[in-house]
Design a protein around this motif. Structure first.
Motif: not given
Length: 398
Positions: A55-58, A77-82, A94-97
């Motif tokens: 998911n890419n944050l808006g 940022g973006k993240s992977l969600v389980v 799993f977050p990523c700035e």
């Protein structure tokens, strides 16, 4: 705490802390859902299905000094969600700035969490030799949609194995290799009864699930569970406001996103309690997430004023079974009609919009008046021929 102090605090929250909040909520709430017997029906008995998606944050507002002279939308940022689709809980994130970072750069972090008997379900972005082989090495399993660039070695021809609700199912044996490690896998292809929204007529997935335990049709049906995570993203975006466009700092934006995931997990427990009392069909098909959240938001402040904090302390001492029973008692008093969702009708095709020369806008009042005049004229024209027609009023002629 002042607003300045609050924003300064959340702007510095490390992404690992936000990730830990999601994990903690999943671990703490899973036993409650199980005790309530509010789980979704098992689709792969003996395996723990985990659906993963990115998911890419808006884009945020240009409030930060480094953004004020930038025309492009700032991505925080973006993240992977389980998601566990049986418990309907977000169990990991799993977050990523850096919004430009590829999802595949986070795969090492994901692989570190893989456990034996997991069954990971994901779209084509997760279809890499490294991810699939790495998952199999952990004695876990995958159901991942094929990426066009994926390399594999064919061991057998495609053979038809039956029909699924979505189309005819075929499968073949393949070998996938990464860094001299190879695994035997199955490539399952579904020739769809109806094309996807992208116009595709078939879908192919890889899986290392044992053929004698899980047939190809069940694999194809399990892959459909991937869409449950899309529902999660819709709920946290539209209902729980996971993207606050005033939070420009990546750490703050990721923290807000993770708090929305925690809120989603709490909402899932509420729905599990309702499901255990009123039945799965009524809750899954007829309850609006929006109305539930709106009710909680509107009553929470007044409830906390009317009922002091000390009155809630007994909850922390309750045994799991007692707490679950309390939730059931409260769920039994809920009037489901108040939270019924409105069924969506079939979308009407958009009419072609007419452009008037030299006009960029129209008067709504004049258009409505014209529509009313046309309606009255139509009624007059529909009168029987033996009825004496009265002269048209001057107001209608004009």
């Amino acid at each position: 705490m002042s607003r300045v102090a609050f924003y300064s605090k959340i702007n510095g929250i490390e992404p690992q802390v936000s990730q830990a909040l999601v994990r903690y909520s999943g671990e703490q709430l899973a036993p409650i859902v199980e005790e309530l017997k509010g789980k979704q029906p098992e689709i792969l008995p003996g395996y723990r299905v985990k659906v993963i998606d990115g998911n890419n944050l808006g884009a945020t507002q240009h409030r930060l000094s480094v953004l004020r002279d930038v025309a492009g939308g700032p991505l925080p940022g973006k993240s992977l969600v389980v998601l566990d689709p049986i418990l309907m809980l977000a169990i990991d994130e799993f977050p990523c700035e850096d919004a430009y970072t590829s999802e595949r750069a986070l795969f090492d972090q994901v692989l570190a969490t893989v456990e034996a008997r997991d069954a990971w379900v994901g779209d084509r972005n997760f279809c890499t030799c490294k991810f699939l082989v790495g998952t199999a090495q952990k004695k876990a399993y995958f159901i991942i949609r094929q990426h066009a660039s994926m390399h594999y070695e064919v061991e057998s021809e495609l053979i038809e194995v039956g029909d699924s609700p979505t189309g005819k199912v075929f499968e073949q044996d393949v070998i996938i290799e990464f860094e001299r490690e190879s695994i035997k896998s199955r490539r399952i292809v579904v020739h769809l009864n109806e094309p996807t929204r992208d116009g595709e007529t078939k879908v192919a997935v890889f899986t290392n699930l044992i053929k004698e335990e899980v047939d190809a049709i069940l694999v194809s049906q399990t892959y459909l569970k991937r869409w449950t995570v899309e529902g999660l993203f819709q709920v946290i975006t539209d209902t729980l406001e996971c993207e606050i466009n005033t939070l420009g700092y990546p750490k703050a934006a990721l923290f807000s996103f993770c708090m929305a995931l925690v809120a989603y997990n709490i909402l899932s427990v509420i729905k599990a309690a309702l499901r255990s009392v009123h039945g799965q069909g009524k809750i899954d098909a007829g309850i609006s997430n929006y109305y539930l959240v709106e009710e909680i938001q509107s009553t929470y402040t007044g409830m906390m004023i009317a009922i002091p904090d000390i009155e809630w302390q007994f909850v922390s001492t309750l045994h799991l079974s007692t707490f679950a029973e309390l939730l059931k008692q409260l769920a039994a008093q809920v009037d489901l009609k108040r939270f019924a969702s409105s069924p969506k009708g079939q979308k009407k095709p958009k009419p072609e919009r007419k452009k008037e020369p030299n006009r960029t806008h129209v008067s709504t009042a004049r258009l409505l008046a014209q529509k009313e005049r046309d309606r009255k004229l139509s009624l007059l024209n529909q009168q029987p021929s033996n009825v004496v027609k009265t002269p048209m009023p001057q107001a209608l002629r004009s």
